[in-house]
Scaffold this motif. Structure first.
Motif, short mmCIF file in Angstrom:
data_model
loop_
_atom_site.label_atom_id
_atom_site.label_comp_id
_atom_site.label_asym_id
_atom_site.label_seq_id
_atom_site.Cartn_x
_atom_site.Cartn_y
_atom_site.Cartn_z
N LYS A 95 -21.10 43.43 33.78
CA LYS A 95 -21.85 44.46 33.06
C LYS A 95 -22.23 45.56 34.05
CE LYS A 95 -23.90 41.19 29.89
NZ LYS A 95 -25.01 40.25 29.81
N TYR A 96 -22.44 46.77 33.52
CA TYR A 96 -22.82 47.88 34.40
C TYR A 96 -24.12 47.56 35.14
CZ TYR A 96 -19.27 51.07 32.61
OH TYR A 96 -18.07 51.67 32.31
N GLU A 97 -25.03 46.86 34.47
CA GLU A 97 -26.32 46.51 35.09
C GLU A 97 -26.10 45.60 36.31
OE1 GLU A 97 -25.75 46.47 31.83
OE2 GLU A 97 -27.07 48.12 31.24
N GLU A 98 -25.13 44.69 36.17
CA GLU A 98 -24.84 43.77 37.28
C GLU A 98 -24.19 44.54 38.44
OE1 GLU A 98 -24.02 39.64 34.80
OE2 GLU A 98 -22.45 41.15 34.85
N ILE A 99 -23.23 45.40 38.09
CA ILE A 99 -22.57 46.20 39.14
C ILE A 99 -23.60 47.09 39.84
CG2 ILE A 99 -20.71 47.85 39.63
CD1 ILE A 99 -19.34 46.89 37.05
N SER A 100 -24.54 47.58 39.03
CA SER A 100 -25.58 48.45 39.58
C SER A 100 -26.39 47.71 40.65
CB SER A 100 -26.48 48.90 38.42
OG SER A 100 -27.70 49.34 38.90
N GLU A 101 -26.68 46.43 40.40
CA GLU A 101 -27.42 45.64 41.40
C GLU A 101 -26.58 45.37 42.65
OE1 GLU A 101 -29.54 42.05 40.55
OE2 GLU A 101 -30.21 42.83 38.63
N ILE A 102 -25.29 45.12 42.44
CA ILE A 102 -24.41 44.80 43.58
C ILE A 102 -24.23 46.03 44.47
CG2 ILE A 102 -22.03 44.17 44.23
CD1 ILE A 102 -21.97 42.56 41.52
N LEU A 103 -23.94 47.16 43.84
CA LEU A 103 -23.61 48.36 44.63
C LEU A 103 -24.82 49.28 44.85
CD1 LEU A 103 -20.15 49.20 43.01
CD2 LEU A 103 -20.56 47.93 45.10
N THR A 143 -26.32 51.29 42.81
CA THR A 143 -26.03 52.61 42.25
C THR A 143 -26.55 52.62 40.80
OG1 THR A 143 -23.98 52.52 43.50
CG2 THR A 143 -24.12 54.26 41.87
N THR A 144 -26.89 53.79 40.30
CA THR A 144 -27.44 53.84 38.93
C THR A 144 -26.34 53.56 37.91
OG1 THR A 144 -27.00 56.19 38.74
CG2 THR A 144 -29.18 55.56 39.58
N VAL A 145 -26.75 53.03 36.77
CA VAL A 145 -25.81 52.69 35.70
C VAL A 145 -25.07 53.96 35.23
CG1 VAL A 145 -25.67 51.88 33.31
CG2 VAL A 145 -27.06 50.65 34.96
N GLY A 146 -25.80 55.04 35.11
CA GLY A 146 -25.19 56.30 34.65
C GLY A 146 -24.06 56.74 35.56
N SER A 147 -24.31 56.67 36.85
CA SER A 147 -23.30 57.11 37.81
C SER A 147 -22.11 56.13 37.81
CB SER A 147 -23.96 57.26 39.18
OG SER A 147 -23.21 56.71 40.17
N LEU A 148 -22.38 54.85 37.58
CA LEU A 148 -21.30 53.86 37.51
C LEU A 148 -20.39 54.12 36.31
CD1 LEU A 148 -23.16 50.51 38.31
CD2 LEU A 148 -21.42 51.60 39.70
N LYS A 149 -21.01 54.43 35.17
CA LYS A 149 -20.24 54.69 33.95
C LYS A 149 -19.31 55.88 34.16
CE LYS A 149 -23.26 52.77 30.39
NZ LYS A 149 -24.28 53.05 29.38
N ALA A 150 -19.86 56.92 34.75
CA ALA A 150 -19.07 58.13 35.00
C ALA A 150 -17.93 57.81 35.97
CB ALA A 150 -19.97 59.22 35.56
N SER A 151 -18.27 57.06 37.00
CA SER A 151 -17.29 56.74 38.02
C SER A 151 -16.16 55.87 37.45
CB SER A 151 -18.01 55.98 39.14
OG SER A 151 -17.29 56.02 40.31
N TYR A 152 -16.51 54.90 36.63
CA TYR A 152 -15.49 54.03 36.04
C TYR A 152 -14.57 54.81 35.11
CZ TYR A 152 -13.17 50.40 33.41
OH TYR A 152 -12.19 49.62 32.83
#
Lengths: 143, 189
Positions: B151-159, B161-170
């Protein structure tokens, strides 16, 4: 996934495990044991490192301990120190006696036959009596 | 007791007890080795490198487990260590060998084809080549989302980085890969 990613969706639907990557036979099954061996080896080498770091300090502590033991047990250091301590302690005892008794009372104490056992039990350090004759003692006791 | 009976939080507590430390760690390895291995493998590609990185990862975990405060989930902490270790290895490798972008692309394909532990078909090779064109962080985000389905929330904790920026990046990464595949698969067919 989004409709615009048709190829990516198609690849995903093929459900190929691990994107075409695989591992040598038994690799994952034996990994725990291999890893625990590495950790145990690491722990042992860490213990060795600690000993290596502490070794010079332990050697110095051992040297100081030996010096201290030698200092307190060698007769040369011990005799002079003990004689000094004994003289100080005798002086204190005599001061205390003279403040509590006058000369006559002391003479009575010494000449009283009932007190002989007290004086026999006193351990006098022979070093203190060195150079003192019986005449000196008689003179001290009578007058 | 088997490893299935301990929660991650219980394992952390068990690890603090000297007499159970080794047992707790063995359970931890058996629980996470596979997930961490595939995560690392997709970053470093070769099995030998993945093996080295996985060993270093677990060694770091062993050495620093006492400092884990439980502020985040245990597996996100493990993923973070694994990601950092994998990136450290890539940095070292990049320092020792430098290729131009074109050379890097062909070297990468050679490495994949010659790897005895890669048996992907043409589409898998092209997918890996496409992923390899992404910047490092985008590549990791893509792998964690596309392959490991975190989930984006999990990736956010690992990296971190904010969820918003992760979504855009993905989204950006998927778009680039789709375009790459479209061009290369059409060209080949």
């Amino acid at each position: 996934m989004n409709e615009e990613f048709k190829i990516l969706n198609h690849i995903k639907d093929q459900n190929k495990s691990n994107a075409g990557f695989n591992v040598p036979d038994g690799y994952l099954e034996s990994f725990e044991d291999k890893m625990m061996d590495i950790i145990n080896a690491e722990e042992q080498s860490l213990a060795k490192k600690i000993v290596l770091v502490l070794k010079p300090w332990l050697s110095m502590a051992a040297i100081f301990t030996v010096i201290a033991i030698v200092y307190y047990n060698t007769p040369y250091f011990k005799t002079s120190q003990t004689v000094a301590d004994a003289s100080i302690s005798n002086e204190i005892t005599l001061d205390l006696l003279s403040s509590d008794f006058d000369e006559l009372e002391l003479m009575d104490m010494i000449t009283d036959e009932n007190n002989t056992s007290i004086f026999e039990n006193i351990n006098t350090d022979p070093a203190l009596l060195e150079g003192i004759t019986y005449e000196d003692i008689e003179g001290l006791v009578i007058f | 007791m088997t490893s299935r009976e301990y929660t991650d939080a219980e394992l952390v507590e068990l690890f603090k007890d000297k007499s159970h430390k080794q047992m707790a760690f063995k359970i931890l390895i058996s629980r996470y080795k596979e997930r961490l291995y595939w995560h690392i493998r997709k970053i470093v590609i070769s099995h030998d490198d993945a093996d080295d990185v996985l060993q270093n990862t677990f060694l770091k975990i062993w050495q620093n487990f006492d400092s884990f405060q439980g502020k985040s989930a245990l597996y996100t902490w493990l993923y973070r260590i694994a990601t950092n270790e994998a990136l450290t290895l890539l940095k070292k490798k990049r320092k020792s060998v430098q290729f131009s972008i074109d050379e890097e692309d062909s070297q990468y394909e050679k490495q994949l084809v010659n790897d005895p532990y890669f048996d992907g078909d043409e589409i898998q090779i092209q997918l890996q080549k496409a992923i390899n064109t992404l910047p490092e962080k985008q590549r990791i985000i893509f792998n964690l989302k596309y392959f490991e389905e975190l989930k984006y929330e999990e990736i956010s904790e690992i990296l971190e980085t904010t969820v918003g920026s992760l979504k855009a990046s993905y989204h950006h990464a998927a778009k680039k890969i789709e375009a790459y595949l479209k061009n290369n698969l059409v060209e080949k067919s």
